[in-house]
Scaffold this motif. Sequence first.
Motif, mmCIF file in Angstrom:
data_model
loop_
_atom_site.group_PDB
_atom_site.id
_atom_site.type_symbol
_atom_site.label_atom_id
_atom_site.label_comp_id
_atom_site.label_asym_id
_atom_site.label_seq_id
_atom_site.Cartn_x
_atom_site.Cartn_y
_atom_site.Cartn_z
ATOM 1 N N ARG A 177 15.320 6.528 -0.272
ATOM 2 C CA ARG A 177 14.594 5.752 -1.193
ATOM 3 C C ARG A 177 13.683 4.617 -0.595
ATOM 4 N NH1 ARG A 177 17.469 4.950 -6.999
ATOM 5 N NH2 ARG A 177 18.157 6.991 -7.259
ATOM 6 N N ASP A 178 13.014 4.033 -1.199
ATOM 7 C CA ASP A 178 12.292 2.799 -0.804
ATOM 8 C C ASP A 178 12.837 1.615 -1.132
ATOM 9 O OD1 ASP A 178 10.265 0.704 -0.107
ATOM 10 O OD2 ASP A 178 8.752 2.316 -0.072
ATOM 11 N N TYR A 179 13.694 0.839 -0.072
ATOM 12 C CA TYR A 179 14.452 -0.196 -0.277
ATOM 13 C C TYR A 179 13.831 -1.429 0.124
ATOM 14 C CZ TYR A 179 18.583 3.127 -0.514
ATOM 15 O OH TYR A 179 19.274 3.937 -1.051
ATOM 16 N N GLU A 180 12.766 -1.504 0.573
ATOM 17 C CA GLU A 180 11.821 -2.533 1.042
ATOM 18 C C GLU A 180 10.941 -3.266 0.057
ATOM 19 O OE1 GLU A 180 13.181 -2.809 3.919
ATOM 20 O OE2 GLU A 180 13.887 -0.525 3.757
ATOM 21 N N ARG A 181 10.844 -4.771 0.228
ATOM 22 C CA ARG A 181 10.316 -5.550 -0.597
ATOM 23 C C ARG A 181 8.592 -5.579 -0.011
ATOM 24 N NH1 ARG A 181 13.205 -7.972 -4.295
ATOM 25 N NH2 ARG A 181 11.420 -9.258 -4.977
ATOM 26 N N LEU A 182 8.439 -5.212 1.270
ATOM 27 C CA LEU A 182 7.126 -5.174 1.694
ATOM 28 C C LEU A 182 6.819 -4.021 2.267
ATOM 29 C CD1 LEU A 182 7.174 -8.394 3.850
ATOM 30 C CD2 LEU A 182 6.439 -8.302 1.775
ATOM 31 N N THR A 183 5.582 -3.579 2.028
ATOM 32 C CA THR A 183 5.129 -2.018 2.337
ATOM 33 C C THR A 183 5.052 -2.033 3.825
ATOM 34 O OG1 THR A 183 2.763 -2.890 1.972
ATOM 35 C CG2 THR A 183 3.963 -1.720 0.164
ATOM 36 N N ALA A 184 4.744 -3.310 4.587
ATOM 37 C CA ALA A 184 4.543 -3.201 5.972
ATOM 38 C C ALA A 184 6.133 -2.706 6.630
ATOM 39 C CB ALA A 184 4.248 -4.681 6.425
#
Length: 282
Positions: free
Chosen positions: A238-245
Amino acid sequence: MTKSRIAYSTDLSDMEYARIAPLFEKTGQRGAPRRISYREILNAIFYVVKSGCGWRELPHDFPKWKTIYHYFRQFRRQKLWQQINQQVHGEVRQQEGREEHASAMILDCQTARSAEGGEMIGFDGGKKISGRKRILLTDTLGFVVLVKVTAASVQDVHAGKKLLMDLQQHPSLRQRLKTIFADGGFRGELVLWTKEVLGVDLEIVLKKEGQKGFQVLPKRWVIERTNAWLTRHRRLARDYERLTASSEAFIYAALIRLGLRRLSHLSNSQTASKGLACLRGC
């Protein structure tokens, strides 16, 4: 390492770390002597990518999580993850008997559910998923050349153009590039734009008429395998990050680890082959 500990399966071997160590030495040294090696920092980051644990849940035999996260963010800002990926990717290609830079690439999108808030969160109406879209550009071995993460609501053709605009800024990556293979989501003006701006053919590989479910399609199947490689890393399931970078950095980190492992296997195979040839010759 700062102290002896039992090795994890994600740890770098001496040979693997030696391949990328010069890139970290170029970052320079200031202040007090280092107490934590870059190798141990990388081991911790690769552990996070593979296991999917949070920064605060890192095992206690690694350095403090704040230290590890600090360096992860620093490498991201320096675009060091991308540089390491390019170096490892080039070495893998050469070990496989190919040119360092690819003449053919594959473009595709993968939508990942978002588990956190943050920037660029959207809804993919086609796949009925709320999250982010990963746009990958790989070579024919399946190793990522460039990656771009956007909101899932961005159409494939627009997301693909953003990545290809990044490719435009890297002339070395397209010095041999002739063809990019993509699916029907990239049809339309992007085909003409790619030819006029990049001087590269964007070839659309469509599904067979009446096709239901997954079927292997020429060239495009390679990037489907790359998507499977990524989702085997729990941090990327899943995408757990707050920043796309940060999402992009973790994708590069996963492919760096895979690439280094591939290089080790190739080196061991070549050594074994030479030894066998020597025995036969004797």
